[in-house]
Scaffold this motif. Structure first.
Motif, PDB file in Angstrom:
ATOM      1  N   ALA A  97      15.936 -19.557  -9.484  1.00  0.00           N
ATOM      2  CA  ALA A  97      16.728 -18.708  -8.688  1.00  0.00           C
ATOM      3  C   ALA A  97      16.099 -18.899  -7.397  1.00  0.00           C
ATOM      4  CB  ALA A  97      16.398 -17.087  -9.066  1.00  0.00           C
ATOM      5  N   ASP A  98      16.913 -18.243  -6.138  1.00  0.00           N
ATOM      6  CA  ASP A  98      16.795 -18.626  -4.773  1.00  0.00           C
ATOM      7  C   ASP A  98      15.778 -17.311  -4.473  1.00  0.00           C
ATOM      8  OD1 ASP A  98      17.533 -18.998  -2.292  1.00  0.00           O
ATOM      9  OD2 ASP A  98      18.370 -17.260  -1.853  1.00  0.00           O
ATOM     10  N   ASN A  99      14.888 -17.928  -3.690  1.00  0.00           N
ATOM     11  CA  ASN A  99      13.663 -16.720  -3.388  1.00  0.00           C
ATOM     12  C   ASN A  99      14.077 -15.506  -2.516  1.00  0.00           C
ATOM     13  OD1 ASN A  99      11.913 -18.590  -4.497  1.00  0.00           O
ATOM     14  ND2 ASN A  99      10.703 -19.020  -2.677  1.00  0.00           N
ATOM     15  N   GLN A 100      15.373 -16.051  -1.755  1.00  0.00           N
ATOM     16  CA  GLN A 100      15.948 -14.662  -0.943  1.00  0.00           C
ATOM     17  C   GLN A 100      16.301 -13.725  -1.906  1.00  0.00           C
ATOM     18  OE1 GLN A 100      18.253 -16.930   1.952  1.00  0.00           O
ATOM     19  NE2 GLN A 100      16.741 -16.203   3.628  1.00  0.00           N
ATOM     20  N   THR A 101      17.229 -14.110  -2.893  1.00  0.00           N
ATOM     21  CA  THR A 101      17.822 -13.387  -3.975  1.00  0.00           C
ATOM     22  C   THR A 101      17.016 -12.486  -4.615  1.00  0.00           C
ATOM     23  OG1 THR A 101      19.603 -15.124  -4.031  1.00  0.00           O
ATOM     24  CG2 THR A 101      19.484 -13.298  -5.686  1.00  0.00           C
ATOM     25  N   VAL A 102      15.984 -13.254  -5.066  1.00  0.00           N
ATOM     26  CA  VAL A 102      14.720 -12.467  -5.839  1.00  0.00           C
ATOM     27  C   VAL A 102      14.333 -11.696  -4.792  1.00  0.00           C
ATOM     28  CG1 VAL A 102      12.498 -12.967  -6.892  1.00  0.00           C
ATOM     29  CG2 VAL A 102      14.275 -14.607  -7.406  1.00  0.00           C
TER      30      VAL A 102
END
Length: 164
Positions: free
Chosen positions: A148-153
């Motif tokens: 998963a994308d760190n920004q989304t997380v």
């Protein structure tokens, strides 16, 4: 090699990601696919830099994924800047490169699965406020292994912790 949309990451378990990229580069060269060969050539150069810097015989898949993710992030930033500058032609080129690079990443985890992991980490760590975000993020990212994308997380963790 012209179809740059399918995921190749889990295609061959026994082959390292570095070897797969090298093999795809050779295929692109043979097929005279200048687009794919140039993107993969640059990726191979970045991987070779790690080999030289760390004096490695082969680069572990985790580090190759890190290189790919860095390239994906750069493409996303470039697309944003090119669109803001009215350069749709350059943005389109970057988007095509982005699609090719993403084929080497593991498939993204669904938002539901991501929220479930965040919920588990919040309860296991006893997080009680937004001040615990760093600890929660560290644990969540460790469990995700790049799916998963760190920004989304970060956005989902922040949203969850603000509800406490």
């Amino acid at each position: 090699m012209k179809d740059h949309t399918s995921h190749v990451y889990f295609e061959e378990e026994s082959m390292s990601l570095e070897d797969k990229i090298g093999q795809d580069y050779v295929q692109a060269m043979k097929a005279r696919d200048s687009f794919a060969s140039s993107v993969l050539s640059f990726l191979r150069a970045q991987i070779k830099n790690i080999k030289v810097d760390k004096r490695l015989e082969a680069v572990p898949d985790e580090e190759v994924l890190g290189v790919i993710k860095k390239q994906v992030k750069q493409r996303l930033d470039s697309i944003t800047q090119f669109k803001a500058g009215g350069r749709a032609d350059l943005a389109e080129k970057e988007e095509k490169e982005l699609v090719l690079l993403k084929t080497y990443l593991p498939p993204e985890m669904s938002a539901e699965a991501l929220k479930k992991i965040i919920e588990e980490v919040v309860s296991s760590t006893g997080a009680s406020s937004i001040k615990d975000m760093g600890r929660v993020m560290k644990d969540v990212l460790a469990r995700l292994a790049g799916q998963a994308d760190n920004q989304t997380v970060g956005a989902l963790v922040k949203e969850r912790l603000s509800k406490i």
